[in-house]
Design an enzyme around this catalytic site. Structure first.
Site, PDB file in Angstrom:
ATOM      1  N   ASP A  62      -9.909   4.893  -2.397  1.00 39.76           N
ATOM      2  CA  ASP A  62      -8.766   5.427  -3.127  1.00 39.76           C
ATOM      3  C   ASP A  62      -9.299   6.258  -4.296  1.00 39.76           C
ATOM      4  O   ASP A  62     -10.511   6.505  -4.400  1.00 39.76           O
ATOM      5  CB  ASP A  62      -7.842   4.299  -3.599  1.00 39.76           C
ATOM      6  CG  ASP A  62      -8.469   3.452  -4.706  1.00 39.76           C
ATOM      7  OD1 ASP A  62      -9.698   3.537  -4.921  1.00 39.76           O
ATOM      8  OD2 ASP A  62      -7.717   2.696  -5.367  1.00 39.76           O
ATOM      9  N   TYR A  85      -6.639   6.257   4.057  1.00 37.07           N
ATOM     10  CA  TYR A  85      -6.778   5.203   3.054  1.00 37.07           C
ATOM     11  C   TYR A  85      -5.907   4.000   3.389  1.00 37.07           C
ATOM     12  O   TYR A  85      -6.377   2.858   3.413  1.00 37.07           O
ATOM     13  CB  TYR A  85      -6.413   5.712   1.646  1.00 37.07           C
ATOM     14  CG  TYR A  85      -6.135   4.546   0.742  1.00 37.07           C
ATOM     15  CD1 TYR A  85      -7.174   3.777   0.232  1.00 37.07           C
ATOM     16  CD2 TYR A  85      -4.816   4.141   0.468  1.00 37.07           C
ATOM     17  CE1 TYR A  85      -6.928   2.659  -0.533  1.00 37.07           C
ATOM     18  CE2 TYR A  85      -4.564   3.022  -0.300  1.00 37.07           C
ATOM     19  CZ  TYR A  85      -5.618   2.287  -0.789  1.00 37.07           C
ATOM     20  OH  TYR A  85      -5.374   1.164  -1.537  1.00 37.07           O
ATOM     21  N   GLU A 141       0.813  -1.214   0.000  1.00 32.86           N
ATOM     22  CA  GLU A 141       0.000   0.000   0.000  1.00 32.86           C
ATOM     23  C   GLU A 141       0.849   1.267   0.000  1.00 32.86           C
ATOM     24  O   GLU A 141       0.508   2.250  -0.661  1.00 32.86           O
ATOM     25  CB  GLU A 141      -0.964  -0.006   1.184  1.00 32.86           C
ATOM     26  CG  GLU A 141      -2.056  -1.069   1.092  1.00 32.86           C
ATOM     27  CD  GLU A 141      -2.943  -0.912  -0.121  1.00 32.86           C
ATOM     28  OE1 GLU A 141      -3.045   0.210  -0.653  1.00 32.86           O
ATOM     29  OE2 GLU A 141      -3.541  -1.906  -0.549  1.00 32.86           O
TER      30      GLU A 141
END
Length: 284
Positions: free
Chosen positions: A142, A124, A41
């Site tokens: 996102d 996020y 991520e």
């Protein structure tokens, strides 16, 4: 967003039916190790999937655990990161690993507030770790998912409103697959230039490609050019340092900028902890 639960159920059914044969095969999607998910991520922030694929695998091979990353020198992490850009992310990931080791016994935390307390982790990324590593009830938003939801509602939603709708439509017990499906829908169908005819939920979309796009967000200024930018000059120096030290007197030539500008950028990189100054040399 939906007055009747049957409408929400229909949305879920159509998305799941679409994604079953369409889910992109990405190596981190086979993982539930929170550290490996966190690495993916962080890498995917502002970087396309195809650039991350090889780097993620190499990074995990070198630093398979939080302890391995925390015990490494920042320079080693930056060398492996080279080519992904935005080296602050590598520094943040290294710092996060050290925090996880020192404050969480090496285990990536599971709670939203604890995740967001880690360097480089925002709303996020924290929710992505919760959903993709722990499969907790967390709605991820996102750029791709935000675009889908804004078009679906036909409204130019704020970040807070977008998150609220994402929370509302999240199907209970299906956070992993739902979030992946919504990401893929935004990445492959509901793209900036959408393919509405192929969309599995076009029948409930308020926009359907007609009129002003509610996903288009106003910008206050045009993004600066990369060529000739400070970011490009910084990247040149960081790339050179991967191969070894650079003399301070040579920094201007390496960066392709004037001496005054180069020294300003060198000072900034040192202050950010991305490079070290040792005598008359620069090092990672």
């Amino acid at each position: 967003m939906f007055e009747h639960s049957s409408d929400r159920d229909d949305l879920h059914a159509r998305i799941f039916a679409w994604v079953t044969p369409s889910l992109r095969q990405l190596p981190w999607r086979d993982e539930r190790d929170p550290w490996k998910i966190l690495v993916s991520e962080i890498m995917l922030q502002q970087t396309s999937v195809h650039r991350v694929l090889g780097k993620w695998e190499a990074f995990i091979a070198e630093f398979p655990t939080t302890h391995a990353c925390a015990e490494a020198e920042l320079g080693d992490v930056l060398r492996l990161w080279q080519g992904l850009g935005y080296p602050r992310r590598a520094r943040n990931l290294h710092s996060a690993a050290r925090v996880i080791v020192s404050e969480h016994a090496g285990r990536v935390p599971r709670m939203l507030d604890e995740l967001m307390a880690l360097p480089g982790v925002g709303p996020y990324t924290a929710r992505a770790v919760m959903a993709f590593a722990f499969e907790d009830e967390a709605a991820v938003v996102d750029t791709n998912i935000a675009r889908v939801l804004r078009r679906l509602t036909g409204e130019s939603l704020s970040a807070r409103s977008t998150q609220a709708i994402a929370d509302e439509v999240l199907p209970e017990g299906e956070s992993w697959l739902w979030n992946q499906a919504m990401m893929d829908l935004g990445a492959t169908v509901c793209k900036p230039r959408p393919m509405c005819a192929q969309c599995p939920i076009q029948h409930v979309c308020e926009w359907r490609g007609v009129g002003s796009d509610p996903a288009e967000r106003p910008t206050s200024a045009r993004q600066a050019r990369f060529d000739g930018s400070d970011r490009q000059a910084r990247g040149r120096l960081m790339k050179a340092l991967v191969s070894g030290s650079v003399l301070i007197v040579d920094a201007s030539e390496v960066m392709g900028r004037s001496s005054d500008v180069s020294m300003r950028l060198v000072d900034a990189l040192v202050d950010e902890g991305l490079i070290r100054r040792s005598g008359d040399e620069l090092h990672l």
